[in-house]
Design an enzyme around this catalytic site. Structure first.
Site, PDB file in Angstrom:
ATOM      1  N   ARG A 115    -139.458  87.531  44.486  1.00  0.00           N
ATOM      2  CA  ARG A 115    -140.045  87.652  45.989  1.00  0.00           C
ATOM      3  C   ARG A 115    -141.232  86.662  45.584  1.00  0.00           C
ATOM      4  O   ARG A 115    -142.113  86.993  44.695  1.00  0.00           O
ATOM      5  CB  ARG A 115    -140.366  89.000  46.213  1.00  0.00           C
ATOM      6  CG  ARG A 115    -141.498  89.024  47.392  1.00  0.00           C
ATOM      7  CD  ARG A 115    -141.870  90.102  48.161  1.00  0.00           C
ATOM      8  NE  ARG A 115    -140.655  90.731  48.741  1.00  0.00           N
ATOM      9  CZ  ARG A 115    -140.612  91.598  49.746  1.00  0.00           C
ATOM     10  NH1 ARG A 115    -141.698  92.429  49.920  1.00  0.00           N
ATOM     11  NH2 ARG A 115    -139.587  91.975  50.411  1.00  0.00           N
ATOM     12  N   HIS A 142    -135.725  85.628  54.259  1.00  0.00           N
ATOM     13  CA  HIS A 142    -135.324  87.210  53.577  1.00  0.00           C
ATOM     14  C   HIS A 142    -133.834  87.546  53.929  1.00  0.00           C
ATOM     15  O   HIS A 142    -133.588  88.609  54.805  1.00  0.00           O
ATOM     16  CB  HIS A 142    -136.233  88.027  54.518  1.00  0.00           C
ATOM     17  CG  HIS A 142    -136.691  89.170  53.732  1.00  0.00           C
ATOM     18  ND1 HIS A 142    -136.141  89.733  52.349  1.00  0.00           N
ATOM     19  CD2 HIS A 142    -137.351  90.472  53.964  1.00  0.00           C
ATOM     20  CE1 HIS A 142    -136.526  90.719  52.094  1.00  0.00           C
ATOM     21  NE2 HIS A 142    -137.168  91.306  52.934  1.00  0.00           N
ATOM     22  N   GLN A 145    -132.495  91.517  53.671  1.00  0.00           N
ATOM     23  CA  GLN A 145    -132.967  92.334  54.630  1.00  0.00           C
ATOM     24  C   GLN A 145    -132.012  92.278  55.691  1.00  0.00           C
ATOM     25  O   GLN A 145    -131.545  93.178  56.323  1.00  0.00           O
ATOM     26  CB  GLN A 145    -134.270  91.789  55.235  1.00  0.00           C
ATOM     27  CG  GLN A 145    -134.970  92.657  56.442  1.00  0.00           C
ATOM     28  CD  GLN A 145    -135.048  94.129  56.145  1.00  0.00           C
ATOM     29  OE1 GLN A 145    -135.819  94.651  55.239  1.00  0.00           O
ATOM     30  NE2 GLN A 145    -134.480  94.919  56.940  1.00  0.00           N
ATOM     31  N   ASP A 237    -141.306  91.668  64.188  1.00  0.00           N
ATOM     32  CA  ASP A 237    -141.641  91.635  62.803  1.00  0.00           C
ATOM     33  C   ASP A 237    -143.301  91.583  62.982  1.00  0.00           C
ATOM     34  O   ASP A 237    -143.583  91.019  64.166  1.00  0.00           O
ATOM     35  CB  ASP A 237    -141.184  90.458  61.843  1.00  0.00           C
ATOM     36  CG  ASP A 237    -141.587  90.702  60.426  1.00  0.00           C
ATOM     37  OD1 ASP A 237    -142.046  91.628  59.791  1.00  0.00           O
ATOM     38  OD2 ASP A 237    -141.342  89.569  59.819  1.00  0.00           O
ATOM     39  N   CYS A 278    -137.946  95.129  60.075  1.00  0.00           N
ATOM     40  CA  CYS A 278    -137.774  95.033  58.591  1.00  0.00           C
ATOM     41  C   CYS A 278    -138.755  96.233  57.926  1.00  0.00           C
ATOM     42  O   CYS A 278    -138.528  96.498  56.621  1.00  0.00           O
ATOM     43  CB  CYS A 278    -137.939  93.772  57.990  1.00  0.00           C
ATOM     44  SG  CYS A 278    -139.472  92.918  58.568  1.00  0.00           S
ATOM     45  N   ARG A 306    -130.805  98.797  52.907  1.00  0.00           N
ATOM     46  CA  ARG A 306    -131.328  97.790  51.852  1.00  0.00           C
ATOM     47  C   ARG A 306    -130.492  98.035  50.569  1.00  0.00           C
ATOM     48  O   ARG A 306    -130.129  97.211  49.953  1.00  0.00           O
ATOM     49  CB  ARG A 306    -132.850  97.856  51.666  1.00  0.00           C
ATOM     50  CG  ARG A 306    -133.561  97.185  52.958  1.00  0.00           C
ATOM     51  CD  ARG A 306    -133.238  95.821  53.117  1.00  0.00           C
ATOM     52  NE  ARG A 306    -133.622  94.978  52.211  1.00  0.00           N
ATOM     53  CZ  ARG A 306    -134.926  94.681  51.747  1.00  0.00           C
ATOM     54  NH1 ARG A 306    -135.830  95.052  52.439  1.00  0.00           N
ATOM     55  NH2 ARG A 306    -134.841  93.864  50.662  1.00  0.00           N
TER      56      ARG A 306
HETATM   57  N1  NVA Z   1    -142.431  88.494  57.491  1.00  0.00           N
HETATM   58  C1  NVA Z   1    -142.801  89.521  56.674  1.00  0.00           C
HETATM   59  C2  NVA Z   1    -141.928  90.358  56.168  1.00  0.00           C
HETATM   60  C3  NVA Z   1    -141.980  91.461  55.282  1.00  0.00           C
HETATM   61  C4  NVA Z   1    -140.818  92.167  54.828  1.00  0.00           C
HETATM   62  C5  NVA Z   1    -143.481  88.974  55.509  1.00  0.00           C
HETATM   63  O1  NVA Z   1    -143.170  87.985  55.022  1.00  0.00           O
HETATM   64  O2  NVA Z   1    -144.612  89.606  55.135  1.00  0.00           O
HETATM   65  N1   CP Z   2    -138.523  94.901  54.397  1.00  0.00           N
HETATM   66  C1   CP Z   2    -139.014  94.937  53.327  1.00  0.00           C
HETATM   67  O1   CP Z   2    -138.662  93.812  52.512  1.00  0.00           O
HETATM   68  O2   CP Z   2    -140.048  95.717  52.741  1.00  0.00           O
HETATM   69  P1   CP Z   2    -140.743  95.532  51.576  1.00  0.00           P
HETATM   70  O3   CP Z   2    -141.886  94.399  51.696  1.00  0.00           O
HETATM   71  O4   CP Z   2    -141.426  96.873  51.481  1.00  0.00           O
HETATM   72  O5   CP Z   2    -139.942  95.201  50.194  1.00  0.00           O
END
Ligand code: NVA
Ligand code: CP
Length: 327
Positions: A115, A142, A145, A237, A278, A306
């Site tokens: 990540r 992502h 997800q 989101d 998500c 997930r």
């Molecule tokens: N768009 C959000 C998704 C988190 C799972 C982010 O990148 O923070």
């Molecule tokens: N939706 C998602 O990826 O959650 P986290 O940021 O908690 O991993």
């Protein structure tokens, strides 16, 4: 569309999961089908061993609850193990090159989930390593997800092709991956975002081309109600993603009061529409509490998926033919 008809084929055609644009409809359906089987096995308490003796390294440059827990628990349930590596602890965070990190980890573990911020960093890891690399979220995409989202939609609706998903909000990593994943499977996608926050035109073009091949549609507009009209799935989101904390106020002004899934969106969607997010969510911002905590919301089934979707990803990319025998 019946996912039970898709059997995982080994060797799996894909080495990595960097973006769903690299995966074919068949690849995605094999993965979803395997996820359903692994989920059923786990609910029956049957042993799963396809990652026996294997280790997944999980590199995190951003926070996580779901991704971290589901990958770690998933690897354990498949008989393997996972290693949490925060970039604030490992040498990568102090400037060790990605190429060296990739080659070192390739000598010790069997797969890497990362990540991070830049998609190009993920690609570099895949280029220099000799093991599968899985995108656990970048600024651009992502995909894990979206695999869980597609699994949830299939479970709730009994099909995928021919449905309509509406996404209201920032044209961000989630919007990109949803457009791509849905368009590969023939789900119509309508995105409503304010000007200046529309999805990346390159990724939109990919999704439009995918949809054309499926006979479905991908549209981008400005009006949330136009996007939600007749939708089977409503999605939103956060207005400010991880790494955009400094823009939070500016974004609150751009999205506030308009780019929200609320009762008005539900009123124009299909009667049996489901709501997905998500997570983490901000009640009162991109979604009302009434919707996210109401009868249309399936966010916790989605979060659980997930685990199942990612177990399928790990089994396909890291499990070799073992999956056929043990899943
Ligand atoms: N768009 C959000 C998704 C988190 C799972 C982010 O990148 O923070
Ligand atoms: N939706 C998602 O990826 O959650 P986290 O940021 O908690 O991993």
């Amino acid at each position: 569309m019946n996912l039970a008809e898709y059997q995982p084929k080994f060797p799996f055609t894909q080495r990595h999961l960097l973006t769903l644009q690299d995966w074919s409809e068949d690849d995605i359906c094999q993965c979803l089908s395997l996820a359903l089987r692994l989920k059923a096995m786990q609910k029956r308490g049957e042993a799963q061993t396809c990652l026996s003796g294997k280790t997944l390294a999980m590199i995190f440059a951003k926070s996580s609850t779901r991704t971290r827990v589901s990958f770690e628990v998933g690897a354990t349930q498949l008989g393997g193990s996972a290693l949490f590596l925060s970039t604030s602890d490992i040498q990568l965070g102090r400037g060790e090159p990605i190429s060296d990190t990739a080659q070192v980890l390739s000598r010790m573990v069997d797969g890497i989930m990362i990540r991070t911020f830049r998609q190009s960093d993920l690609e570099e890891l895949a280029k220099y390593g000799s093991i599968p690399v899985i995108n656990g979220l970048t600024d651009e995409f992502h995909p894990c997800q979206v695999l869980a989202d597609l699994l949830t939609i299939y479970e709730k609706k009994g099909t995928l092709k021919g449905l309509k998903l509406a996404f209201v909000g920032d044209g961000n990593n989630m919007a990109h991956s949803l457009m791509i994943g849905c368009s590969k499977l023939g789900i119509d996608v309508a995105i409503a975002s304010p000007d200046g926050y529309k999805p990346n035109p390159t990724y939109t073009a990919w999704a439009v081309a995918n949809a054309a091949a499926q006979g479905s549609r991908v549209t981008v507009c400005t009006d949330p109600l136009e996007a939600c009209e007749g939708a089977d799935v409503l999605y939103t989101d956060v207005w400010a993603s991880m790494g955009q904390e400094g823009e939070a106020e500016k974004r609150r002004k751009a999205f506030g009061g308009v780019y929200q899934i609320n009762a008005a969106c539900l009123a124009v969607a299909k009667k049996d529409a489901i709501f997905l997010h998500c997570l983490p969510a901000h009640r009162g911002e991109e979604v009302t509490a009434e919707v996210i905590d109401g009868p249309h919301s399936v966010i916790f089934d989605e979060a659980e998926n997930r685990l199942h979707a990612q177990k399928a990803v790990m089994a396909l990319l890291m499990g070799g033919g073992q999956t056929q025998k043990n899943a």
